[in-house]
Design a protein around this motif. Structure first.
Motif, PDB file in Angstrom:
ATOM      1  N   GLU A  28      26.978 -47.847 -31.252  1.00  0.00           N
ATOM      2  CA  GLU A  28      26.985 -49.062 -30.434  1.00  0.00           C
ATOM      3  C   GLU A  28      26.004 -50.094 -30.984  1.00  0.00           C
ATOM      4  N   GLN A  29      24.840 -49.599 -31.449  1.00  0.00           N
ATOM      5  CA  GLN A  29      23.863 -50.508 -32.050  1.00  0.00           C
ATOM      6  C   GLN A  29      24.408 -51.091 -33.349  1.00  0.00           C
ATOM      7  N   GLU A  30      25.116 -50.294 -34.111  1.00  0.00           N
ATOM      8  CA  GLU A  30      25.718 -50.765 -35.353  1.00  0.00           C
ATOM      9  C   GLU A  30      26.793 -51.815 -35.059  1.00  0.00           C
ATOM     10  N   GLU A  31      27.550 -51.585 -33.978  1.00  0.00           N
ATOM     11  CA  GLU A  31      28.575 -52.560 -33.586  1.00  0.00           C
ATOM     12  C   GLU A  31      27.932 -53.896 -33.207  1.00  0.00           C
ATOM     13  N   ARG A  32      26.878 -53.847 -32.402  1.00  0.00           N
ATOM     14  CA  ARG A  32      26.191 -55.078 -31.994  1.00  0.00           C
ATOM     15  C   ARG A  32      25.652 -55.828 -33.202  1.00  0.00           C
ATOM     16  N   ALA A  33      25.113 -55.084 -34.169  1.00  0.00           N
ATOM     17  CA  ALA A  33      24.557 -55.704 -35.370  1.00  0.00           C
ATOM     18  C   ALA A  33      25.661 -56.357 -36.203  1.00  0.00           C
ATOM     19  N   ALA A  34      26.810 -55.684 -36.317  1.00  0.00           N
ATOM     20  CA  ALA A  34      27.917 -56.224 -37.100  1.00  0.00           C
ATOM     21  C   ALA A  34      28.484 -57.487 -36.446  1.00  0.00           C
ATOM     22  N   VAL A  35      28.627 -57.472 -35.123  1.00  0.00           N
ATOM     23  CA  VAL A  35      29.128 -58.643 -34.401  1.00  0.00           C
ATOM     24  C   VAL A  35      28.141 -59.804 -34.524  1.00  0.00           C
ATOM     25  N   ALA A  36      26.843 -59.502 -34.359  1.00  0.00           N
ATOM     26  CA  ALA A  36      25.822 -60.552 -34.433  1.00  0.00           C
ATOM     27  C   ALA A  36      25.763 -61.166 -35.827  1.00  0.00           C
ATOM     28  N   ALA A  37      25.892 -60.346 -36.852  1.00  0.00           N
ATOM     29  CA  ALA A  37      25.838 -60.850 -38.229  1.00  0.00           C
ATOM     30  C   ALA A  37      27.003 -61.787 -38.511  1.00  0.00           C
ATOM     31  N   LEU A  38      28.210 -61.410 -38.062  1.00  0.00           N
ATOM     32  CA  LEU A  38      29.374 -62.266 -38.276  1.00  0.00           C
ATOM     33  C   LEU A  38      29.250 -63.559 -37.474  1.00  0.00           C
ATOM     34  N   ASP A  39      28.832 -63.443 -36.217  1.00  0.00           N
ATOM     35  CA  ASP A  39      28.683 -64.640 -35.377  1.00  0.00           C
ATOM     36  C   ASP A  39      27.648 -65.597 -35.964  1.00  0.00           C
ATOM     37  N   ASP A  40      26.552 -65.053 -36.489  1.00  0.00           N
ATOM     38  CA  ASP A  40      25.517 -65.905 -37.073  1.00  0.00           C
ATOM     39  C   ASP A  40      26.045 -66.621 -38.309  1.00  0.00           C
ATOM     40  N   ALA A  41      26.805 -65.896 -39.142  1.00  0.00           N
ATOM     41  CA  ALA A  41      27.374 -66.520 -40.345  1.00  0.00           C
ATOM     42  C   ALA A  41      28.359 -67.625 -39.971  1.00  0.00           C
ATOM     43  N   LEU A  42      29.196 -67.365 -38.982  1.00  0.00           N
ATOM     44  CA  LEU A  42      30.174 -68.367 -38.547  1.00  0.00           C
ATOM     45  C   LEU A  42      29.487 -69.575 -37.920  1.00  0.00           C
ATOM     46  N   LEU A  74      33.911 -46.500 -32.997  1.00  0.00           N
ATOM     47  CA  LEU A  74      33.381 -46.356 -31.643  1.00  0.00           C
ATOM     48  C   LEU A  74      34.507 -46.072 -30.653  1.00  0.00           C
ATOM     49  N   GLN A  75      35.624 -46.755 -30.800  1.00  0.00           N
ATOM     50  CA  GLN A  75      36.761 -46.516 -29.906  1.00  0.00           C
ATOM     51  C   GLN A  75      37.309 -45.104 -30.090  1.00  0.00           C
ATOM     52  N   ASP A  76      37.343 -44.620 -31.337  1.00  0.00           N
ATOM     53  CA  ASP A  76      37.798 -43.256 -31.593  1.00  0.00           C
ATOM     54  C   ASP A  76      36.867 -42.246 -30.921  1.00  0.00           C
ATOM     55  N   MET A  77      35.552 -42.520 -30.987  1.00  0.00           N
ATOM     56  CA  MET A  77      34.587 -41.636 -30.316  1.00  0.00           C
ATOM     57  C   MET A  77      34.821 -41.603 -28.811  1.00  0.00           C
ATOM     58  N   GLN A  78      35.025 -42.789 -28.244  1.00  0.00           N
ATOM     59  CA  GLN A  78      35.237 -42.867 -26.797  1.00  0.00           C
ATOM     60  C   GLN A  78      36.514 -42.142 -26.390  1.00  0.00           C
ATOM     61  N   SER A  79      37.563 -42.340 -27.198  1.00  0.00           N
ATOM     62  CA  SER A  79      38.833 -41.673 -26.898  1.00  0.00           C
ATOM     63  C   SER A  79      38.691 -40.156 -26.980  1.00  0.00           C
ATOM     64  N   ARG A  80      38.013 -39.692 -28.042  1.00  0.00           N
ATOM     65  CA  ARG A  80      37.847 -38.235 -28.191  1.00  0.00           C
ATOM     66  C   ARG A  80      36.955 -37.665 -27.091  1.00  0.00           C
ATOM     67  N   ARG A  81      35.929 -38.400 -26.695  1.00  0.00           N
ATOM     68  CA  ARG A  81      35.050 -37.943 -25.605  1.00  0.00           C
ATOM     69  C   ARG A  81      35.843 -37.807 -24.305  1.00  0.00           C
ATOM     70  N   ASN A  82      36.669 -38.805 -24.011  1.00  0.00           N
ATOM     71  CA  ASN A  82      37.467 -38.750 -22.786  1.00  0.00           C
ATOM     72  C   ASN A  82      38.475 -37.602 -22.818  1.00  0.00           C
ATOM     73  N   ALA A  83      39.114 -37.453 -23.994  1.00  0.00           N
ATOM     74  CA  ALA A  83      40.097 -36.366 -24.121  1.00  0.00           C
ATOM     75  C   ALA A  83      39.425 -35.006 -23.998  1.00  0.00           C
TER      76      ALA A  83
END
Length: 426
Positions: free
Chosen positions: A88-102, A44-53
């Motif tokens: 972005e939806q994939e990022e939210r899902a990955a963060v939520a899954a890790l937080d739930d496990a922790l 996602l950060q790479d996408m944002q960087s390339r979009r800005n560039a």
């Protein structure tokens, strides 16, 4: 909640700690989930960087009147914009899954906590006082209360079902006196600030102290999504939720005398008679918010404050260090104080004092600014019963029973009893 960075740096120590608590190893699973989260965030950060560039390159191309290049770059930016929402939806899902496990993992025990599977692994730390010296037969509290005529379980069952009690007359006053004695002692002698707090809280508060998501079945939930507190630990600890505190103002020490509500979902068949295990009971709670350096010493101090209640009442008790398999979910180390009950011919828990490290601080995002480096750190939290009022009432009834069935009021409670020195049959 545990720190994923610490787990990444100490995977073997983490799995060894889980093993002490009787849990399966989780480091590999969690680190794989964290790798997924990191990968998605990087993409996602790479996408944002390339979009800005690319957006800047469009401006340069337009300035140079290179229409073909500008259109090509615009198409690239449009593709990136279309791709970003799913990422972005994939990022939210990955963060939520890790937080739930922790969030479902128990705290890491301190090194000096004895290793054991259950209460048989607990260790006696000290024993205070002696058993009552009278020769008449002991009785259980419910036998005493019913014989006196001031403790009624049948009427309570008619009103609310099992695991409730109706107290009347001098026993109701004695229960109130015990609670008032405790709260007065902790505020006037032990430096705690009295708090009157809500009895219903939002799910975020339950999450902050570790009751949710793992222990929802133990809670009573209202029709609008709030929860009845199982202990005032929830409200007192969450007073600092989301805040940044000054280190100079720590420790914060709070106490509250409140009803507590527990479903006792896992207690079928245990202590079904009497007041030992109720759905509703009064408890005087102690909570401390400290910095990292002070939390261990604060644990010893808090335990001593709870012990002082029983010393003042002249009750025989012992303090146990709980083993890894018997500690609560959020605790790093726990002392249980067990009072002697002659009617049961046994010690029973009346207080539990735990140090939680930054486990709850992370869940609440409660931090403090360090004195020297000014860096933000998560607060350390502690909680304990100072003590459970109903169980203290039981202990007074059984330990101060007279041969004629009356109960003598302990000296420490006399100022709260309106001149009554003994409870006799109605």
């Amino acid at each position: 909640m545990l720190d994923i960075k610490w787990i990444r740096d100490n995977p073997e120590a983490f799995d060894a700690a889980l093993n002490k608590r009787g849990a399966e190893p989780m480091a590999a699973t969690l680190l794989a989930m964290d790798d997924t989260r990191r990968s998605v965030i990087q993409t996602l950060q790479d996408m944002q960087s390339r979009r800005n560039a690319a957006s800047k390159e469009i401006g340069n191309a337009m300035a140079q009147k290179n229409t073909e290049l500008a259109e090509k770059l615009k198409a690239e930016v449009a593709t990136i914009k279309d791709t970003m929402p799913p990422a972005e939806q994939e990022e939210r899902a990955a963060v939520a899954a890790l937080d739930d496990a922790l969030s479902r993992l128990p705290n890491i025990p301190l090194d000096d906590v004895p290793v054991g599977q259950d209460e048989s692994g607990n260790v006696v730390t000290r024993t205070i006082g002696t058993k009552p010296g009278w020769n008449h037969p002991a009785m259980e509290h419910f036998e005493i209360g019913e014989a006196l005529g001031y403790m009624d379980f049948e009427r309570a069952a008619k009103l609310s079902g099992s695991r409730f009690t109706v107290l009347t007359g001098p026993l109701a006053r004695l229960e109130r006196a015990i609670g008032q004695f405790m709260i007065d002692m902790h505020t006037s002698e032990h430096g705690y600030t009295e708090v009157s707090s809500p009895l219903m809280v939002k799910s975020e508060a339950m999450y902050g102290t570790g009751q949710l998501p793992k222990f929802e079945e133990d809670l009573f939930k209202t029709t609008d999504g709030r929860y009845l507190i199982p202990t005032a630990e929830v409200t007192l600890t969450n007073l600092v939720s989301g805040e940044v505190l000054d280190a100079e103002k720590l420790p914060l020490r709070f106490t509250a005398l409140t009803p507590s509500f527990r479903s006792e979902a896992g207690s079928a068949g245990r202590d079904t008679r009497g007041m030992l295990r109720q759905h509703q009971f009064w408890k005087c709670e102690l909570v401390s918010i400290t910095d990292q350096e002070s939390s261990i010493a604060e644990h010893e101090r808090m335990t001593e404050c709870a012990e002082n209640v029983l010393k003042r009442l002249g009750l025989h008790f012992r303090t146990m260090t709980l083993c890894t398999g018997d500690m609560g979910f959020s605790a790093r180390k726990t002392y249980d104080i067990e009072v002697w009950l002659p009617g049961q011919d046994a010690f029973r828990e009346i207080s539990s004092c735990s140090v939680c490290g930054d486990f709850q601080g992370r869940r609440m995002n409660a931090r403090y600014r360090g004195k020297d480096d000014k860096a933000l750190k998560f607060v350390h939290t502690l909680n304990g019963s100072g003590t459970a009022v109903g169980r203290c009432l039981i202990a007074v009834l059984e330990n101060y029973l007279n041969e004629d069935g009356s109960v003598t009021i302990p000296d420490a409670l006399l100022p709260y009893m309106g001149g009554l020195t003994k409870i006799e049959k109605a």
